[in-house]
Design an enzyme around this catalytic site. Sequence first.
Site, PDB file in Angstrom:
ATOM      1  N   CYS A  80       0.819  -1.218   0.000  1.00  0.00           N
ATOM      2  CA  CYS A  80       0.000   0.000   0.000  1.00  0.00           C
ATOM      3  C   CYS A  80       0.850   1.263   0.000  1.00  0.00           C
ATOM      4  O   CYS A  80       0.323   2.368  -0.108  1.00  0.00           O
ATOM      5  CB  CYS A  80      -0.944  -0.003   1.187  1.00  0.00           C
ATOM      6  SG  CYS A  80      -2.022  -1.448   1.192  1.00  0.00           S
ATOM      7  N   SER A  97     -11.055   1.068   5.517  1.00  0.00           N
ATOM      8  CA  SER A  97     -11.059   1.718   4.208  1.00  0.00           C
ATOM      9  C   SER A  97     -11.619   0.733   3.185  1.00  0.00           C
ATOM     10  O   SER A  97     -11.593  -0.474   3.397  1.00  0.00           O
ATOM     11  CB  SER A  97      -9.642   2.155   3.834  1.00  0.00           C
ATOM     12  OG  SER A  97      -8.761   1.052   3.837  1.00  0.00           O
ATOM     13  N   ILE A 115     -12.490  -0.940  -0.864  1.00  0.00           N
ATOM     14  CA  ILE A 115     -11.874  -1.418  -2.113  1.00  0.00           C
ATOM     15  C   ILE A 115     -12.242  -0.395  -3.186  1.00  0.00           C
ATOM     16  O   ILE A 115     -13.426  -0.077  -3.350  1.00  0.00           O
ATOM     17  CB  ILE A 115     -12.460  -2.805  -2.472  1.00  0.00           C
ATOM     18  CG1 ILE A 115     -12.160  -3.831  -1.374  1.00  0.00           C
ATOM     19  CG2 ILE A 115     -11.979  -3.288  -3.832  1.00  0.00           C
ATOM     20  CD1 ILE A 115     -10.703  -4.103  -1.138  1.00  0.00           C
ATOM     21  N   LYS A 157     -10.118   6.133   4.212  1.00  0.00           N
ATOM     22  CA  LYS A 157     -11.407   5.713   4.750  1.00  0.00           C
ATOM     23  C   LYS A 157     -12.587   6.120   3.884  1.00  0.00           C
ATOM     24  O   LYS A 157     -13.472   5.302   3.609  1.00  0.00           O
ATOM     25  CB  LYS A 157     -11.568   6.309   6.162  1.00  0.00           C
ATOM     26  CG  LYS A 157     -12.911   6.077   6.813  1.00  0.00           C
ATOM     27  CD  LYS A 157     -13.112   4.617   7.123  1.00  0.00           C
ATOM     28  CE  LYS A 157     -14.572   4.258   7.309  1.00  0.00           C
ATOM     29  NZ  LYS A 157     -15.247   3.974   6.027  1.00  0.00           N
ATOM     30  N   HIS A 198      -9.381   3.908  -1.288  1.00  0.00           N
ATOM     31  CA  HIS A 198      -8.005   3.397  -1.181  1.00  0.00           C
ATOM     32  C   HIS A 198      -7.648   2.481  -2.360  1.00  0.00           C
ATOM     33  O   HIS A 198      -7.550   1.271  -2.203  1.00  0.00           O
ATOM     34  CB  HIS A 198      -7.846   2.668   0.159  1.00  0.00           C
ATOM     35  CG  HIS A 198      -6.472   2.137   0.431  1.00  0.00           C
ATOM     36  ND1 HIS A 198      -5.324   2.710  -0.079  1.00  0.00           N
ATOM     37  CD2 HIS A 198      -6.049   1.068   1.171  1.00  0.00           C
ATOM     38  CE1 HIS A 198      -4.273   2.015   0.334  1.00  0.00           C
ATOM     39  NE2 HIS A 198      -4.677   1.017   1.082  1.00  0.00           N
TER      40      HIS A 198
END
Lengths: 377, 377
Positions: free
Chosen positions: B83, B206, B208, B322, B326
């Site tokens: 990430c 958070s 998809i 959030k 993300h």
Amino acid sequence: MRIKVAGTGLTKFGELWNKDLLDLALEASVEAINDSRLTIHQIDAVFVANMIYGKVSGQDHLGALIASTLGIKGASFRIEGACASGGLAVHLAIQSLLAGTYKNILVVGAEKMTDSSATEIATALMGAGSQDERRAGLTFPALYALMAKAHMQKFGTTRNHMASVAIKNHYHASLNEKAQYPFEISEEKVLESPVISSPFTLFDASPITDGAGAVVLSSDSTAPGVFITGSAVATDTVDLASRKSLLEIAATKEASQKALKQAAVEIKDINVAEVHDCFTIAEILAMEDLGFCPKGMGGEFVYKGHTRLGSKLPINTSGGLKACGHPVAATGVKQIIEIAHQLQKRAGKRQVDNANIGLTHNVGGSGATVVVHVLQI
Amino acid sequence: MRIKVAGTGLTKFGELWNKDLLDLALEASVEAINDSRLTIHQIDAVFVANMIYGKVSGQDHLGALIASTLGIKGASFRIEGACASGGLAVHLAIQSLLAGTYKNILVVGAEKMTDSSATEIATALMGAGSQDERRAGLTFPALYALMAKAHMQKFGTTRNHMASVAIKNHYHASLNEKAQYPFEISEEKVLESPVISSPFTLFDASPITDGAGAVVLSSDSTAPGVFITGSAVATDTVDLASRKSLLEIAATKEASQKALKQAAVEIKDINVAEVHDCFTIAEILAMEDLGFCPKGMGGEFVYKGHTRLGSKLPINTSGGLKACGHPVAATGVKQIIEIAHQLQKRAGKRQVDNANIGLTHNVGGSGATVVVHVLQI
């Protein structure tokens, strides 16, 4: 530009079923760090080159995984650019050293390929090509076969010319204990092996290989080792269909001209080189596009022995991708190691006389990415 | 260190079923290049951040694919660090600019996540973690839930504290037309949503997301835009089990201290920041580990409104991971874009007053990789 290759580490290349990717990467890394005489704490950053491990094992985040397993808390990265991943990682590590942000960087290229089925690996590798050509059934042997056929038609390149690349590289590999196939082969063997994609037979292709190579690069010019004096990358279309010509890898010309200019040397000054011979035609194209011989003469150039150990310009003394093996992302790093060893007179039975300036040539896909480095003692 | 963010481009974040990764990456890239007022031919290199596309689509070699589709023939790379991929790509592009090798670099972070099944995506994302913990069933919600439980136990952090992170970030997202969830939520909504991994409910996590962000970075200090004055990366163990403490992300401390030192500013000088709130507890940890508040006080700090738009230190004005969404490798680039826009007074309804110095904080895995950037007008 004067960046030192201060340490090298290389695993055996081959079908290493008792070792996982992490084992291989750590083995090469520890050897490279020891060779550099630096301590783990002096390594500021780790650049990991890998293409397919995430696909075949699920594990990504290899930069942090390898760095933290070694006990290195600095920066870590994973770099991918298909079969050029290793060369790209070296290039980016050099930039970070030139920037002054890091002083000593470990670059490790590793790949674990022989634990998966042939279909899994072939599918994973096709990620290097274009979606359209992949869907049309153009595997990498087929893409390079198209280039080979064009070359045969235009320049009269023959199957014997291509075979001579494989024969030479197997001869070199026979002198390299790290090589996957350390034995010689005959022309008959190449020509009579099964056709994989016409005009190629099995022995025109590089193999599926496990292995890892690591180098410690340093901005400290007083460190032991050889200098990297040129480093350049060029990009072309991922699909072959959009290229202007099937007769050349244009990005090879771009990248090599830039790297040579940086190093302030000419192609005629190169004493030894490792080039990307994923298929025999690829080495022939490399000879031409790098400028070692005129366009169209690459087949004849290799066939006549001008690039065999003992000649003026030994090419792929490691055995190349063809016979040393091709653990995808390790290849670009292995090329740097082989040339560094040649310039340091550490190449043992395959030592090239008077090797002072060397070059590496690492290709991704069918020429979409090319990385060229120039090394000097 | 003075590198310019000379142009920015950002797609809508969300479930973008009519667009593929390449569409998203190109949309953001073209917008960023146009914003920089440079031409395609002035872009020397393309750094692509992506984590999972190779796994879910088969396509790798995204550096060359995106660069060549844009018509850029210079260098191209793909960077991955889970990430944190976007932040790492920005960091490496900066090194290449500082080295003087390239003058203008396009960095594009992109991810296509919503075309795959939840199981496929969850499996792909687990590549960011350790094999042992993955096999033990520790998904990312579970890993962060362990940290949350430890924090509750040690410092008295409450579910209301955690909920306040989600509430604030949804409020900010309600002012951001690019956000995946541009609407406000209540405390009741967070606390009464389904438990995903105790103590977390759905609204602690958070989502998809599909999306892409791109920036043109330039070494030309006369270019329009804001400066990046600090950039640092730190690494910790990939597995949580090997860490000294569950109460902090040690790599956040390491990376932020280095980046602030480079920029010659202190944490109290920061006016606005984007931090990695993959789960609500992650933002609480970031407040503490970055030094915005004392250790253990992060929950209270957010709950009391100290990081809401209108306060002295607005955090995640974009809506954060959030509520803005993300798209894994796009996140680190989007953070740079949000802060650049804040410093340029281009943040519209969510503009922070007197924002002159900003910070971004991008985390890979459960803290194995952390990248921190400092931006100044």
